[in-house]
Design a protein around this motif. Structure first.
Motif, PDB file in Angstrom:
ATOM      1  N   GLY A 194       0.799  -1.318  -0.086  1.00  0.00           N
ATOM      2  CA  GLY A 194      -0.145  -0.303  -0.067  1.00  0.00           C
ATOM      3  C   GLY A 194       0.750   1.176   0.012  1.00  0.00           C
ATOM      4  O   GLY A 194       2.029   1.491   0.448  1.00  0.00           O
ATOM      5  N   ALA A 195       0.219   2.416  -0.508  1.00  0.00           N
ATOM      6  CA  ALA A 195       1.149   3.575  -0.567  1.00  0.00           C
ATOM      7  C   ALA A 195       0.260   4.811  -0.267  1.00  0.00           C
ATOM      8  O   ALA A 195       0.635   6.069  -0.576  1.00  0.00           O
ATOM      9  CB  ALA A 195       1.476   3.809  -1.975  1.00  0.00           C
ATOM     10  N   LYS A 196      -0.849   4.749   0.528  1.00  0.00           N
ATOM     11  CA  LYS A 196      -1.709   5.931   1.060  1.00  0.00           C
ATOM     12  C   LYS A 196      -0.994   6.910   1.748  1.00  0.00           C
ATOM     13  O   LYS A 196      -1.224   8.109   1.557  1.00  0.00           O
ATOM     14  CB  LYS A 196      -2.995   5.327   1.468  1.00  0.00           C
ATOM     15  CG  LYS A 196      -3.973   6.362   1.569  1.00  0.00           C
ATOM     16  CD  LYS A 196      -5.240   6.160   2.288  1.00  0.00           C
ATOM     17  CE  LYS A 196      -6.399   7.001   2.352  1.00  0.00           C
ATOM     18  NZ  LYS A 196      -7.714   6.509   2.932  1.00  0.00           N
ATOM     19  N   GLY A 197       0.066   6.307   2.601  1.00  0.00           N
ATOM     20  CA  GLY A 197       0.692   7.230   3.469  1.00  0.00           C
ATOM     21  C   GLY A 197      -0.109   7.960   4.470  1.00  0.00           C
ATOM     22  O   GLY A 197      -1.337   7.911   4.609  1.00  0.00           O
ATOM     23  N   THR A 198       0.331   8.996   5.179  1.00  0.00           N
ATOM     24  CA  THR A 198      -0.182   9.858   6.011  1.00  0.00           C
ATOM     25  C   THR A 198       0.723  11.289   6.254  1.00  0.00           C
ATOM     26  O   THR A 198       1.664  11.179   5.637  1.00  0.00           O
ATOM     27  CB  THR A 198      -0.477   9.286   7.385  1.00  0.00           C
ATOM     28  OG1 THR A 198      -1.475   9.931   8.149  1.00  0.00           O
ATOM     29  CG2 THR A 198       0.626   8.743   8.051  1.00  0.00           C
ATOM     30  N   PHE A 199       0.301  11.934   7.192  1.00  0.00           N
ATOM     31  CA  PHE A 199       1.183  13.246   7.517  1.00  0.00           C
ATOM     32  C   PHE A 199       2.388  12.892   7.889  1.00  0.00           C
ATOM     33  O   PHE A 199       3.527  13.887   7.958  1.00  0.00           O
ATOM     34  CB  PHE A 199       0.353  14.312   8.539  1.00  0.00           C
ATOM     35  CG  PHE A 199       0.454  13.862   9.812  1.00  0.00           C
ATOM     36  CD1 PHE A 199       1.262  13.808  10.642  1.00  0.00           C
ATOM     37  CD2 PHE A 199      -0.666  12.846  10.285  1.00  0.00           C
ATOM     38  CE1 PHE A 199       1.032  13.652  11.772  1.00  0.00           C
ATOM     39  CE2 PHE A 199      -0.741  12.373  11.492  1.00  0.00           C
ATOM     40  CZ  PHE A 199       0.236  12.826  12.506  1.00  0.00           C
ATOM     41  N   ASP A 262       0.797  -0.156  -5.127  1.00  0.00           N
ATOM     42  CA  ASP A 262      -0.365   0.833  -4.979  1.00  0.00           C
ATOM     43  C   ASP A 262      -0.174   2.083  -5.915  1.00  0.00           C
ATOM     44  O   ASP A 262       0.097   3.049  -5.056  1.00  0.00           O
ATOM     45  CB  ASP A 262      -0.599   1.180  -3.608  1.00  0.00           C
ATOM     46  CG  ASP A 262      -2.077   1.855  -3.358  1.00  0.00           C
ATOM     47  OD1 ASP A 262      -2.812   2.289  -4.392  1.00  0.00           O
ATOM     48  OD2 ASP A 262      -2.116   2.455  -2.427  1.00  0.00           O
ATOM     49  N   ASP A 263      -0.195   1.996  -7.291  1.00  0.00           N
ATOM     50  CA  ASP A 263       0.139   3.227  -7.885  1.00  0.00           C
ATOM     51  C   ASP A 263      -0.784   4.216  -7.723  1.00  0.00           C
ATOM     52  O   ASP A 263      -0.659   5.616  -8.011  1.00  0.00           O
ATOM     53  CB  ASP A 263      -0.064   2.861  -9.304  1.00  0.00           C
ATOM     54  CG  ASP A 263       1.384   1.870  -9.860  1.00  0.00           C
ATOM     55  OD1 ASP A 263       1.992   1.616  -8.838  1.00  0.00           O
ATOM     56  OD2 ASP A 263       1.287   1.445 -10.961  1.00  0.00           O
ATOM     57  N   ALA A 264      -2.123   4.038  -7.311  1.00  0.00           N
ATOM     58  CA  ALA A 264      -3.076   4.945  -7.036  1.00  0.00           C
ATOM     59  C   ALA A 264      -3.042   5.747  -5.760  1.00  0.00           C
ATOM     60  O   ALA A 264      -3.804   6.578  -5.472  1.00  0.00           O
ATOM     61  CB  ALA A 264      -4.297   4.602  -7.276  1.00  0.00           C
ATOM     62  N   GLU A 265      -2.014   5.330  -4.820  1.00  0.00           N
ATOM     63  CA  GLU A 265      -1.999   5.604  -3.288  1.00  0.00           C
ATOM     64  C   GLU A 265      -3.290   5.509  -2.717  1.00  0.00           C
ATOM     65  O   GLU A 265      -3.587   6.447  -2.286  1.00  0.00           O
ATOM     66  CB  GLU A 265      -1.426   6.938  -3.398  1.00  0.00           C
ATOM     67  CG  GLU A 265       0.126   6.858  -4.208  1.00  0.00           C
ATOM     68  CD  GLU A 265       0.702   8.286  -4.045  1.00  0.00           C
ATOM     69  OE1 GLU A 265       0.243   9.195  -3.022  1.00  0.00           O
ATOM     70  OE2 GLU A 265       1.709   8.385  -4.678  1.00  0.00           O
ATOM     71  N   ALA A 266      -4.066   4.532  -2.768  1.00  0.00           N
ATOM     72  CA  ALA A 266      -5.404   4.263  -2.318  1.00  0.00           C
ATOM     73  C   ALA A 266      -5.481   3.495  -1.076  1.00  0.00           C
ATOM     74  O   ALA A 266      -6.561   3.580  -0.449  1.00  0.00           O
ATOM     75  CB  ALA A 266      -6.212   3.596  -3.516  1.00  0.00           C
ATOM     76  N   TYR A 267      -4.612   2.833  -0.729  1.00  0.00           N
ATOM     77  CA  TYR A 267      -4.735   1.647   0.446  1.00  0.00           C
ATOM     78  C   TYR A 267      -3.699   2.037   1.618  1.00  0.00           C
ATOM     79  O   TYR A 267      -2.419   2.238   1.344  1.00  0.00           O
ATOM     80  CB  TYR A 267      -4.395   0.354  -0.309  1.00  0.00           C
ATOM     81  CG  TYR A 267      -5.138  -0.092  -1.115  1.00  0.00           C
ATOM     82  CD1 TYR A 267      -6.603  -0.392  -0.890  1.00  0.00           C
ATOM     83  CD2 TYR A 267      -4.844  -0.448  -2.524  1.00  0.00           C
ATOM     84  CE1 TYR A 267      -7.273  -0.835  -1.873  1.00  0.00           C
ATOM     85  CE2 TYR A 267      -5.657  -0.829  -3.372  1.00  0.00           C
ATOM     86  CZ  TYR A 267      -7.094  -1.071  -3.176  1.00  0.00           C
ATOM     87  OH  TYR A 267      -7.752  -1.549  -4.113  1.00  0.00           O
ATOM     88  N   GLY A 268      -4.163   2.291   2.768  1.00  0.00           N
ATOM     89  CA  GLY A 268      -3.400   2.496   3.975  1.00  0.00           C
ATOM     90  C   GLY A 268      -3.111   1.177   4.747  1.00  0.00           C
ATOM     91  O   GLY A 268      -3.428   0.168   4.151  1.00  0.00           O
ATOM     92  N   HIS A 269      -2.608   1.041   5.918  1.00  0.00           N
ATOM     93  CA  HIS A 269      -2.190  -0.173   6.473  1.00  0.00           C
ATOM     94  C   HIS A 269      -3.225  -0.611   7.338  1.00  0.00           C
ATOM     95  O   HIS A 269      -3.378  -2.110   7.194  1.00  0.00           O
ATOM     96  CB  HIS A 269      -0.901   0.302   7.388  1.00  0.00           C
ATOM     97  CG  HIS A 269      -0.227  -0.818   8.085  1.00  0.00           C
ATOM     98  ND1 HIS A 269       0.376  -1.578   7.383  1.00  0.00           N
ATOM     99  CD2 HIS A 269      -0.355  -1.569   9.376  1.00  0.00           C
ATOM    100  CE1 HIS A 269       0.960  -2.747   8.123  1.00  0.00           C
ATOM    101  NE2 HIS A 269       0.401  -2.641   9.339  1.00  0.00           N
ATOM    102  N   SER A 270      -3.979   0.013   7.953  1.00  0.00           N
ATOM    103  CA  SER A 270      -5.213  -0.385   9.005  1.00  0.00           C
ATOM    104  C   SER A 270      -6.311  -0.990   8.272  1.00  0.00           C
ATOM    105  O   SER A 270      -6.978  -0.575   7.281  1.00  0.00           O
ATOM    106  CB  SER A 270      -5.689   0.476   9.897  1.00  0.00           C
ATOM    107  OG  SER A 270      -6.918   0.289  10.675  1.00  0.00           O
TER     108      SER A 270
END
Length: 291
Positions: A194-199, A262-270
């Motif tokens: 996943g690549a959603k990331g956060t602050f 996750d090229d669309a950066e759509a998925y987080g970890h939780s």
């Protein structure tokens, strides 16, 4: 006559066990836990138990707090129960569950295991079937969502509670030296990164899902983490799909293949305790292919 009766009953049991041979889907959660230890029907760390998550799904619950070396027997119990004899397993893991399955396969996957009747007691253990053993377990493949087998920089810098013993194992240098990550006993690991990331993603190199970076969730080899990204990012090397070398030449561990980047950066970890985040596409794969 008594001996003949015993032999007949033993043969009948063997036939019954063979007839009952089946596949199971084991789900191994990560840090934090949530499910009742030893209760393979408790999916509270994942989401509603009614959701389709593969054939004959079982939740392998451990405390999600202690070091891997003190909790790995929980997974070994499950593998003995459901993945020996004529029974086979698909395994799905999340976060530190990746560290758990890798550790168990490397250290115990070549050991002799008693074949079991897949009817666990309250302690999560099963009784022997016929007294014979086999080498390791019958595992078709492992799906990995947000895998932490390469550790996390959040453990390195104290972003997670220092009182949590598992955090010691999740430091990048420790996780990568904990066992031989290349020794999967021939089992293929399918990685969902996943690549959603956060602050606070600046604490993690390259793309990340807000807890682990691509170097870990992508199964990238080496003694330390490095920056890996999606092709749209020009400032670090690409995490490649499949088993191919990553841009820059860094290899993945043996038998590790990136199935989803996750090229669309759509998925987080939780998971959100609702089969969410990077676990969502992994669950969809288990539903479709773990049969």
């Amino acid at each position: 006559m008594g001996r003949q009766r015993v032999l007949f009953l033993a043969a009948s049991l063997a036939v019954a066990l063979a007839a009952g041979a089946t596949n199971h889907s084991l789900w191994v959660h990560g840090r934090g836990g949530g499910g009742q230890v030893g209760n393979y029907a408790d999916f509270s760390s994942w989401g509603p138990a009614t959701v389709n998550a593969g054939v004959n799904k079982k939740s392998v619950n451990w405390d999600g707090y202690s070091r891997i070396s003190t909790q790995d027997f929980r997974l070994r119990n499950a593998l003995d129960c459901f993945c020996t004899g004529a029974n086979w397993c698909y395994v799905a893991v999340h976060s530190a569950g990746d560290l758990m399955i890798g550790y168990v396969l490397d250290l115990y996957g070549g050991s002799q295991r008693f074949k079991k009747i897949p009817l666990p007691g309250a302690d999560g253990q099963c009784t022997n079937s016929d007294g014979t053993t086999q080498t390791g377990w019958n595992i078709k493949w492992v799906d990995v969502a947000g895998g932490a087998a390469g550790g996390s920089e959040l453990a390195n810098n104290g972003s997670w509670a220092a009182s949590d013993p598992l955090v010691s194992d999740l430091k990048t240098a420790t996780a990568r030296a904990l066992y031989n990550h290349n020794n999967t006993r021939g089992v293929m690991f399918h990685m969902y990164a996943g690549a959603k990331g956060t602050f606070y993603s600046g604490l993690l190199p390259g793309q990340d899902d807000d807890a682990v970076a691509y170097h870990s969730s992508g199964g990238v080899s080496g003694s330390g983490g490095a920056s890996f990204c999606n092709p749209s990012d020009w400032f670090c090397d690409d995490l490649t799909l499949g088993t191919a070398l990553n841009q820059g030449g860094r290899a993945k561990w043996a038998n590790h293949s990136v199935r989803l980047r996750d090229d669309a950066e759509a998925y987080g970890h939780s998971t959100g305790r609702n089969w969410g985040g990077i676990v969502a596409p992994m669950r969809a794969d288990m539903e479709l292919n773990a049969r």
